[in-house]
Design an enzyme around this catalytic site. Structure first.
Site, PDB file in Angstrom:
ATOM      1  N   LYS A   1       0.846  -1.190   0.000  1.00  0.00           N
ATOM      2  CA  LYS A   1       0.000   0.000   0.000  1.00  0.00           C
ATOM      3  C   LYS A   1       0.883   1.242   0.000  1.00  0.00           C
ATOM      4  O   LYS A   1       1.918   1.288   0.682  1.00  0.00           O
ATOM      5  CB  LYS A   1      -0.908  -0.020   1.232  1.00  0.00           C
TER       6      LYS A   1
ATOM      7  N   SER B   1      -9.406   1.930   3.307  1.00  0.00           N
ATOM      8  CA  SER B   1      -8.538   2.680   2.425  1.00  0.00           C
ATOM      9  C   SER B   1      -7.535   1.813   1.679  1.00  0.00           C
ATOM     10  O   SER B   1      -6.867   2.285   0.769  1.00  0.00           O
ATOM     11  CB  SER B   1      -7.779   3.748   3.226  1.00  0.00           C
TER      12      SER B   1
ATOM     13  N   SER C   1     -10.001  -0.616   7.354  1.00  0.00           N
ATOM     14  CA  SER C   1      -9.345  -0.382   6.072  1.00  0.00           C
ATOM     15  C   SER C   1      -8.559  -1.563   5.519  1.00  0.00           C
ATOM     16  O   SER C   1      -8.061  -1.494   4.399  1.00  0.00           O
ATOM     17  CB  SER C   1      -8.418   0.842   6.166  1.00  0.00           C
TER      18      SER C   1
END
Length: 498
Positions: A108, A187, A211
């Protein structure tokens, strides 16, 4: 980007043959990337029937083709094939570093990665960090091949109350590979979508509240939000050090366990036990508010648990409204403190939250889709020395722990299960949140939460969350793996245009 036009539907249809059949690496014609696990890949690598270079090249090809539809990968590491070649040399010389050596993964883009811009989706952070995050150092030491960085909901969905899951000013909009006009959730949306689309074997996401588990649930994969502190948060763009953690995202629980065995600073052995549900006591927290279709997925999962030998009891988790009421203002104070401490490590970036706000106001892209109301609230929030903040954080964490501990003790439970997500809504301003209520107790308490595919509502996946007590990451994954095997609910995405 709309997926409703005739031209775009035709373009997606033209990609279907590529998308639905993940390409096999050269020399491994029978290997299907979607179903291959890390243990299987290691056997192929050790036997010389597969090389890390071939495997890495296959994933890079899929990023080049499939990600035109999904848009989950922000940047590819130009050294990926070199990393793979080094792994192949180690293996030939009998120096393989373990089960992650030569395995391609994605990170990420809020995780500091040397040589690659770590942006958190923001154009303010485009200058690369000087060093790897601690978890990246651990992955490199284990021989993993870093393919690149995944898109995310900008600033981990903590810039605006109207932010759009999967959108960032750097990467644009990530799409759910099951139905392309649906939300990939935030996210860690890029990590979830990329793993579901077989763009890497595994990925690392991060979670403050939902997330990891939400994008895992809506994209139909496995995700683990570990116990707070088990994985180093050093070098990760923060929201709150009191809740933030990185964790594995994978198509199979065994792969999440292999990745977690490297990420876990305790060096805990993540060994999965066949039949782990036999004799287990499982509490089912159904929570009100989801659709009857999600209720049917949960009911089916309960039957799977019973057939696998578990004793199942319905439970309710108390204090949820009080937890949510205290968590939000606490996070606002923590964000300002923690993000400014992080920004001090990034030369060339804004140094304060006020400077970030000013940057966004000047930038032609940052505020083009939604505003920065959360940044403004955080700027004006009381400091973490304020007694009101201290009490809110104490209340949120204590009640979250009680909500799990009291139920586990009262019913002598091994784990609590709950629906992870509602079906992904269309990706737009009005439908940002698709996570279930089950994320908050584990996120705020710092306890582990693993999600596994449990079923579908139409074409959209729904996950089942496994919540455990403090430090029970291994137990949670063992029970999740047993459910995964018994339910066999996951299916590859079909890239439907919507």
């Amino acid at each position: 980007m709309s997926w409703g036009s005739t031209a775009r539907r035709a373009g997606v249809a033209a990609l279907v043959a590529v998308l639905l059949v993940p390409s096999a690496p050269a020399g491994a014609a029978r290997l299907e990337l979607d179903s291959a696990t890390i243990p299987h890949l290691v056997r192929e690598l050790d036997a010389g029937r597969l090389t890390s270079v071939d495997l890495t090249r296959a994933y890079l090809r899929r990023i080049d083709t499939v990600d035109r539809a999904v848009r989950s990968v922000l940047a590819v590491d130009p050294t990926a094939l070199r990393q793979a070649a080094e792994s192949d040399r180690r293996r030939r010389d009998g120096r393989a570093r373990g089960p992650l050596d030569g395995i391609p993964l994605l990170l990420k883009d809020n995780i500091d990665t040397r040589g690659l811009a770590t942006t958190a989706g923001s154009r303010a952070l485009r200058v690369p960090p000087r060093d790897d995050a601690e978890l990246v150092t651990r992955l490199r030491a284990a021989g993993a091949v870093v393919l690149g960085k995944t898109n995310l909901s900008e600033w981990s969905n903590f810039r605006s109350t109207r932010s759009i899951s999967g959108w960032s000013a750097v990467g644009g909009q990530t799409h759910n590979p099951h139905v392309l006009d649906r939300s990939p959730c935030g996210s860690s949306s890029g990590s979830g979508a990329a793993v579901a689309a077989s763009l890497a074997q595994v990925a690392v996401g991060t979670e403050t509240d939902g997330s990891i588990v939400c994008p895992a649930g809506v994209n139909g994969i496995v995700g683990l939000k570990p116990t707070l502190g088990v994985v180093s948060a050093d070098g990760i763009v923060p929201i709150s050090s009191r809740q933030d953690t990185a964790g594995p995202m994978a198509r199979h629980v065994v792969d999440a366990a292999v990745l977690m065995s490297v990420l876990d600073r305790r060096r805990a052995p993540y060994e999965l036990t066949p039949g782990a549900l036999r004799g287990a006591r499982v509490g089912v927290w159904r929570w009100a508010g989801h659709s009857p279709e999600v209720g049917r997925v949960v009911a089916s999962a309960v039957e799977v648990l019973r057939r696998a030998g578990a004793t199942v009891v319905d439970v309710e988790l108390a204090h949820q409204e009080e937890i949510r009421a205290a968590e939000w203002p606490a996070l606002l104070s923590e964000f300002r403190h923690d993000v400014e401490r992080y920004l001090a490590t990034r030369p060339g970036a804004p140094r304060t939250l006020a400077e970030l706000i000013a940057f966004n106001e000047r930038d032609p892209v940052e505020l083009s889709r939604f505003g920065q109301e959360v940044f403004l609230l955080a700027r004006d929030a009381p400091p973490i020395t304020d007694p009101g903040y201290v009490e809110r954080r104490r209340t949120a964490t204590a009640l979250a722990k009680r909500s799990i501990d009291e139920v586990m003790t009262a019913h002598d439970l091994d784990v609590i299960v709950s629906p992870t997500n509602t079906p992904a809504p269309r990706t737009d301003r009005a439908a940002r949140v698709t996570r279930a209520r089950s994320s908050a107790p584990a996120a705020v308490s710092g306890y582990p939460n693993a999600t596994v595919p449990a079923g579908f509502v139409g074409d959209l996946p729904v996950g089942l969350s496994f919540l455990g007590g403090h430090g029970e990451d291994v137990r949670v994954l063992r029970l999740a793996a047993a459910f995964e095997q018994a339910a066999a609910a996951r299916r590859p995405p079909r890239y439907l245009p919507g």
